[in-house]
Every structure is written in structure tokens, then in C-alpha cells.
Design an enzyme around this catalytic site. Structure first.
Site, short mmCIF file in Angstrom:
data_model
loop_
_atom_site.label_atom_id
_atom_site.label_comp_id
_atom_site.label_asym_id
_atom_site.label_seq_id
_atom_site.Cartn_x
_atom_site.Cartn_y
_atom_site.Cartn_z
N ASN A 88 0.80 -1.22 0.00
CA ASN A 88 0.00 0.00 0.00
C ASN A 88 0.84 1.27 0.00
OD1 ASN A 88 -2.54 1.66 0.72
ND2 ASN A 88 -1.15 2.10 2.42
N PHE A 93 2.96 13.69 -5.44
CA PHE A 93 3.15 15.13 -5.35
C PHE A 93 1.83 15.83 -5.65
CE2 PHE A 93 7.50 13.76 -5.79
CZ PHE A 93 8.24 14.72 -5.12
N LYS A 94 1.58 16.93 -4.97
CA LYS A 94 0.37 17.72 -5.23
C LYS A 94 0.47 18.40 -6.59
CE LYS A 94 -1.13 16.87 -1.04
NZ LYS A 94 -2.24 15.93 -0.78
N SER A 138 -4.32 2.26 -8.74
CA SER A 138 -5.15 3.46 -8.83
C SER A 138 -5.86 3.45 -10.18
CB SER A 138 -4.24 4.69 -8.73
OG SER A 138 -4.91 5.86 -9.12
N TYR A 190 2.86 10.15 -11.18
CA TYR A 190 2.02 9.22 -10.43
C TYR A 190 1.36 8.22 -11.38
CZ TYR A 190 -1.38 7.54 -7.00
OH TYR A 190 -2.12 6.74 -6.16
N VAL A 192 2.48 7.23 -14.32
CA VAL A 192 3.51 6.29 -14.80
C VAL A 192 3.84 5.26 -13.73
CG1 VAL A 192 5.88 6.06 -15.63
CG2 VAL A 192 4.46 7.99 -16.40
N LYS A 194 1.92 4.10 -11.35
CA LYS A 194 0.84 3.16 -11.12
C LYS A 194 0.59 2.27 -12.34
CE LYS A 194 -0.07 4.12 -6.85
NZ LYS A 194 0.17 3.14 -5.77
N VAL A 223 -10.46 8.38 -2.34
CA VAL A 223 -10.66 8.29 -0.90
C VAL A 223 -10.22 9.59 -0.22
CG1 VAL A 223 -10.10 6.96 1.17
CG2 VAL A 223 -10.32 5.80 -1.03
N THR A 225 -8.20 11.24 1.94
CA THR A 225 -6.91 11.04 2.61
C THR A 225 -6.03 12.28 2.40
OG1 THR A 225 -5.82 10.09 0.67
CG2 THR A 225 -7.01 8.56 2.14
#
Length: 274
Positions: A88, A93-94, A138, A190, A192, A194, A223, A225
Site C-alpha cells: 500500500n 506530489f500535489k 489506482s 504518479y 507512470v 501506477k 478516498v 486522505t
């Protein structure tokens, strides 16, 4: 089920915490909540114990080989191995992150792909025959998120090896460093990472078939988070439902798949659902 041992990485908060909670409610085996930060991990354990649950704790930093090896040796000595591994731990990055794309690419893939791979390489030898592995991916892990058709063909090659996949991940990092990534790879490290993790899932299933180990990837949903900046619409317990299902309840026929948060098997090309 009482003798089964489950490990969840990156579980002191968010979806990982929800997964541990769901597992503790779902069966009577041994559940390990792991985290890089031991203080935060112990706080999570205390919170679950207040709910009447009884998870175990062990420190695990998936980015550090020494930490992974120490945990592996502990599990082997204490339990003779494990039955279920839920990968998990991840970072993102935002959208407003100020770090250069090259840094984002290198760090995101280091954690979300290469460190997960290192964890698997260390722990797979102690996963018992008939065990299960759940890689938390994801919706970003759908193959059609990669713009290049040529790259998609490489990722979906049924004979793709882990070495070849890792080389693809390195190619993306190099492209990001040179600013030439967008046309073929898109603009999300992100995504790439996943896509790489989902591709890895399918390779791992091929390699572990002889040991009757089921490996699946899962999209837990959007979700609420820290990673989603608390914009997600699902609770962490709702996000944990599909991972826990794959760990404990899914039929043995479900293997090498990408499973959606509503427990549907989906085509990772993004073009169809089953």
C-alpha cells in the site's frame, strides 16, 4: 484462518490504516501494521486497540533495503513466513508542487515502483504457497493514461520481463530530466508509477503461478486522505473494502487482474469492464 499472517505497508494512516482495520475485523490471523515512522505507527496501533482490535506493529521503510531485510528476517523467524502481502505504501506530489518534474519523476517512481519491487523481491520468498499479494494501484494505473500507443504495446506485452519493465520506468525518468516526456508519457509521474505497478502485478502473477500465489492490483477509489488533499468522496474504510476482499475473500480464479473499488474486474487498457 487463525495461523495466517498478513502484512500491510504504509499503514499508519489513510487507506492502509483502513485496510488494517478491515483485516482485523475480517479474520483471526496476525495482522501487521507497518510504517516508516515508528511513533506514528504506534499511535495508529493504539487507536485500533481502543476499538477493540489487536493488530501487531513493525517498523518498515520500503525505501531502505536494511529495513526490508530486517523485517523479512523477523517474519521468517517469528512466523516461518507470511500468507498475505498488501503493498500500500506510496507517495504523490500535489498538483501545485514546486519541485521540478525531474525530481517528481525520480522520487515518485523510486517509492511507488522500485521500492515496492524491492519489498516484493525480499518478501516473496517467504510468502507461503497459496498466498495472496495485493498491489494498491489506482485509476491512474489504467494503460490508456499513457498517450503513446507504442509504449502501451510494450507495457502490455505478455512476455514483458521485470527487467524490461524497470528499464521502461528508467526511460521515463530520463525523459523527464530532459523535458521530453509529455508527448509519449503524459505529465503525471504518479500515472507512470501506477501503470508500472499494474504491469508489474501481471508479470508477478506469471512468475508465481507455480506456487499458487494470487497477485492482483486494486483501485481503492477516490478516498478522503492526505494524498487526495481530503477531496476524496470515500471514507478510508470504504477505500479498504476492495483490498480486503482481494486479501481474504476473492475467488482463487481472480489473479493477475486489476480490480476496481466496487470489486469488479476491469480491463487495464481502460476500454472495457467485466
Amino acid at each position: 484462518m487463525e495461523s495466517k499472517v498478513v502484512v500491510v505497508t504504509g499503514a499508519n494512516k489513510g487507506i492502509g490504516f483502513g485496510i488494517v482495520r478491515g483485516l482485523c475485523k475480517g479474520f483471526k490471523g496476525v495482522v501487521y501494521l507497518t510504517s516508516r515512522n515508528e511513533e506514528l505507527g504506534q499511535k495508529a496501533i493504539a487507536e485500533l486497540k481502543k476499538e477493540g482490535l489487536n493488530p501487531n506493529y513493525h517498523q518498515l521503510d520500503i525505501t531502505a533495503a536494511s529495513s526490508i531485510e530486517k523485517f523479512r528476517d523477523y517474519l521468517k523467524e517469528k512466523h516461518g513466513g507470511i500468507d498475505i502481502l498488501i503493498n500500500n505504501a506510496a507517495i504523490a506530489f500535489k498538483n501545485k508542487a514546486i519541485e521540478p518534474v525531474a525530481i517528481q519523476a525520480e522520487q515518485t517512481l523510486f517509492v511507488n515502483y522500485f521500492s515496492v519491487l524491492s519489498t516484493c523481491n525480499a518478501l516473496f520468498p517467504i510468502v507461503k504457497n497459496g498466498g495472496r499479494v495485493v498491489n494498491v494501484s489506482s485509476s491512474a494505473g489504467l494503460l490508456n493514461n499513457i498517450p503513446s500507443l507504442a509504449l502501451r504495446k510494450k507495457f502490455s506485452d505478455p512476455k514483458l520481463t521485470i527487467e524490461e519493465l524497470s528499464n521502461l520506468m528508467r526511460q521515463y525518468i530520463e525523459a523527464a530530466k530532459h523535458g521530453t516526456h509529455a508527448a509519449e508519457w503524459g505529465n503525471s509521474s504518479y500515472v507512470v508509477s501506477k501503470v508500472g505497478l499494474t504491469a508489474l502485478t501481471k508479470i508477478q502473477q506469471r512468475l508465481l503461478e507455480s506456487r499458487d500465489i494470487k497477485v492482483n492490483a486494486v483501485h481503492p477509489g477516490w478516498v478522503d486522505t492526505d494524498m487526495s488533499s481530503h477531496k476524496g468522496v470515500l471514507t478510508i474504510d470504504e477505500g479498504a473494502e476492495a483490498p480486503v476482499y482481494l486479501a481474504l475473500e476473492a475467488p482463487d480464479s481472480v489473479k493477475g487482474e486489476l480490480v476496481w473499488n466496487d470489486k469488479r474486474i476491469v480491463s487495464w487498457t481502460g476500454n472495457e469492464t467485466n
